[in-house]
Scaffold this motif. Structure first.
Motif, PDB file in Angstrom:
ATOM      1  N   LEU A 168      -6.880   7.798  -1.655  1.00 43.17           N
ATOM      2  CA  LEU A 168      -5.976   8.152  -1.618  1.00 43.17           C
ATOM      3  C   LEU A 168      -5.366   8.921  -2.539  1.00 43.17           C
ATOM      4  CD1 LEU A 168      -3.841   5.044  -0.361  1.00 43.17           C
ATOM      5  CD2 LEU A 168      -4.413   7.101   0.822  1.00 43.17           C
ATOM      6  N   SER A 169      -5.985   9.318  -4.082  1.00 40.33           N
ATOM      7  CA  SER A 169      -5.005  10.024  -5.436  1.00 40.33           C
ATOM      8  C   SER A 169      -6.834  10.751  -4.880  1.00 40.33           C
ATOM      9  CB  SER A 169      -5.874   9.086  -6.376  1.00 40.33           C
ATOM     10  OG  SER A 169      -5.047   7.933  -6.796  1.00 40.33           O
ATOM     11  N   SER A 187      -6.735   3.151  -3.337  1.00 42.18           N
ATOM     12  CA  SER A 187      -6.117   3.504  -4.676  1.00 42.18           C
ATOM     13  C   SER A 187      -7.222   4.780  -5.034  1.00 42.18           C
ATOM     14  CB  SER A 187      -6.145   3.247  -5.392  1.00 42.18           C
ATOM     15  OG  SER A 187      -4.862   3.264  -6.387  1.00 42.18           O
ATOM     16  N   ALA A 240      -5.374  13.430  -2.164  1.00 39.77           N
ATOM     17  CA  ALA A 240      -4.081  13.934  -2.757  1.00 39.77           C
ATOM     18  C   ALA A 240      -3.933  15.605  -3.304  1.00 39.77           C
ATOM     19  CB  ALA A 240      -2.868  13.145  -3.775  1.00 39.77           C
ATOM     20  N   THR A 260       1.153  -0.926  -0.151  1.00 34.40           N
ATOM     21  CA  THR A 260       0.496   0.351   0.151  1.00 34.40           C
ATOM     22  C   THR A 260       0.710   1.366   0.017  1.00 34.40           C
ATOM     23  OG1 THR A 260      -2.312  -0.870   0.949  1.00 34.40           O
ATOM     24  CG2 THR A 260      -1.939   1.323   1.392  1.00 34.40           C
ATOM     25  N   LEU A 261       1.686   1.102   0.350  1.00 39.89           N
ATOM     26  CA  LEU A 261       3.390   2.273   0.350  1.00 39.89           C
ATOM     27  C   LEU A 261       3.629   2.931  -1.389  1.00 39.89           C
ATOM     28  CD1 LEU A 261       5.448   1.474   3.529  1.00 39.89           C
ATOM     29  CD2 LEU A 261       3.305   2.830   3.498  1.00 39.89           C
ATOM     30  N   ALA A 273       0.575   8.994  -4.602  1.00 37.68           N
ATOM     31  CA  ALA A 273      -0.214   9.595  -4.211  1.00 37.68           C
ATOM     32  C   ALA A 273       0.369  10.889  -3.960  1.00 37.68           C
ATOM     33  CB  ALA A 273      -1.315   9.192  -3.498  1.00 37.68           C
ATOM     34  N   LEU A 274       1.838  10.708  -3.422  1.00 36.95           N
ATOM     35  CA  LEU A 274       2.488  12.202  -2.652  1.00 36.95           C
ATOM     36  C   LEU A 274       2.541  13.310  -4.045  1.00 36.95           C
ATOM     37  CD1 LEU A 274       4.344  10.595   0.555  1.00 36.95           C
ATOM     38  CD2 LEU A 274       2.344  12.213   0.271  1.00 36.95           C
ATOM     39  N   LEU A 299       1.156   4.661  -1.576  1.00 36.47           N
ATOM     40  CA  LEU A 299       0.685   6.182  -1.175  1.00 36.47           C
ATOM     41  C   LEU A 299       1.920   7.048  -1.621  1.00 36.47           C
ATOM     42  CD1 LEU A 299      -0.112   7.798   1.195  1.00 36.47           C
ATOM     43  CD2 LEU A 299       1.812   6.535   2.739  1.00 36.47           C
TER      44      LEU A 299
END
Length: 434
Positions: A410-411, A407, A414, A297-298, A304-305, A301
């Motif tokens: 998170l998107s 996903s 972001a 999952t990282l 997304a960053l 992430l």
């Protein structure tokens, strides 16, 4: 800009007719920001990396989770296919009335079959060497009720198994001992005859009448089946058996059926189920699966960053455009939605592209493994280490939906901060030095 100009700008914003959220012009401007021009190549490269990162992150999650699910499912099928879902063993007195007990157990609802067996460890020998083996004695009719054995006979036959003195062995055992159908395999047991000099090992040769291949290397190299009466004589069991393997319709309901089986046995028994016998193994698999999900999952992430950094740079680069939009009547909410669409588009398209990529890889995982093995001249997923002879993949619908939703969320998260920054931009300050 003068105070009068500022007032005109504010008055123009006040009198502008509000637009419908996510209107066509917002999508049009967001689409233009996503398409690169020569001056904005660097920003588009960051957006491209964000897209690729999310796509690969989602694909990796889908593939790894599918392989781990397939690995667990295959192991479960193999282990339960040959060992049964519940084991009934005698207490206090030997299990000599095993045929009657087995019939009573088969009368319990949801029970598929109850198979009496004799089990013992022995050393098997052939021209190519020696191996430790798990010798199991069963009736021919019961052996045929184990699909993992009866449907995977690669050489020989099970016909007349009870009548003769032949045995059925796993393919890897036969291969490692250098034996084939019709050859004699020597079985050596420490539980032999009692003599004045002590207990002597029992040694006897049996012809191989059948060679089976389960597909799990550990079992194919360990299990040896012989007729029940012959195993009783070989292990000095007289008319006793080691226990009764019970196969049920739903392995997950074994705990509910325990009391019914105890009553049907009508004698002191000790019953264990597949969960108790394999608790350490399957618990380790579950822990490994959860940890892999968190680690992978990282990847999503980090991608997304990248969306955050790309959008922040886009906002700084488009400050003049944002100010002009505001002076033309665009509201803060409209500006925020433009950048939300820009960032979310990368995440949504990347997520579904990753899902398609992961799905294609999962459906062709064994072919890909064989190709990589051929290309690198190495054995990927060695069956002697991973137990199974092929790489399995089983996509779980609920788990895959969870990955996609994670996903997408998170998107979307972001994009919130950069979009908020764009909406808060003061048009007067942005155009002051233009």
């Amino acid at each position: 800009m003068t105070a009068v100009d500022t007032a005109d700008v504010d008055q123009g914003q006040t009198n502008a007719a509000p637009t419908r959220p996510f209107s066509a012009y917002e999508w049009m401007i967001a689409g233009r920001y996503l398409r690169s021009r020569r001056r904005e190549t660097f920003i588009s490269v960051i957006a491209g990396f964000s897209f690729v990162g999310i796509m690969l992150g989602v694909a990796t999650l889908v593939i790894v989770m599918a392989v781990m699910n397939g690995f667990r499912s295959e192991l479960l099928d193999k282990i339960l296919g040959i060992n049964g879902h519940m084991l009934v063993q005698p207490i206090d007195m030997p299990l000599t009335d095993y045929d009657q007990v087995a019939k009573r157990l088969e009368g319990v609802p949801e029970v598929v079959s109850a198979i009496p067996f004799v089990e013992g460890q022995a050393l098997v020998s052939g021209p190519a060497g020696n191996l430790g083996a798990l010798v199991r004695g069963v009736h021919e009719s019961d052996l045929r009720r184990i699909p993992l054995i009866s449907e995977n006979v690669r050489s020989g036959t099970l016909d007349g198994f009870d009548a003769g003195e032949g045995v059925a062995v796993g393919s890897r055992m036969a291969q490692q001992l250098g034996l084939t159908t019709g050859d004699n395999i020597t079985i050596i047991s420490p539980r032999g005859s009692v003599t004045p000099m002590g207990v002597t090992p029992r040694l006897k040769a049996y012809p191989i009448t059948a060679i089976f291949e389960i597909g799990m290397s550990e079992y194919d190299s360990t299990f040896l089946f012989m007729p029940l009466e012959e195993s009783q004589a070989y292990f000095n069991m007289d008319t006793k058996v080691t226990g009764i393997e019970v196969y049920v319709v739903d392995p997950d309901k074994v705990e509910v059926m325990r009391r019914a089986l105890e009553e049907a046995a009508n004698r002191p028994t000790f019953i264990t189920d597949w969960r108790q016998r394999n608790v350490t193994f399957f618990s380790a698999l579950e822990v490994e699966r959860n940890v892999m999900f968190i680690i992978l999952t990282l990847i999503v992430l980090v991608a997304a960053l990248n969306i955050i950094s790309g959008l922040i740079m886009l906002v700084k680069d488009k400050g003049r455009d944002i100010a002009i939009l505001r002076t033309m009547g665009a509201t803060r909410g409209s500006v925020m939605r433009i950048f939300l669409i820009t960032g979310a588009s990368i995440g949504v398209v990347g997520t579904f592209a990753g899902f398609v990529l992961g799905l294609v890889v999962c459906l062709n995982i064994e072919s890909i493994r064989q190709f990589v093995s051929w290309l690198t001249s190495t054995q990927i997923f060695d069956p002697t280490l991973y137990f199974l002879s092929k790489l399995p993949a089983e996509i779980d619908t609920g788990e895959t939906i969870t990955v996609l939703l994670m996903s997408l969320v998170l998107s979307l998260l972001a994009t919130l901060y950069p979009a908020w920054r764009a909406a808060r931009l003061d048009p007067v300050e942005a155009l002051r030095y233009e």
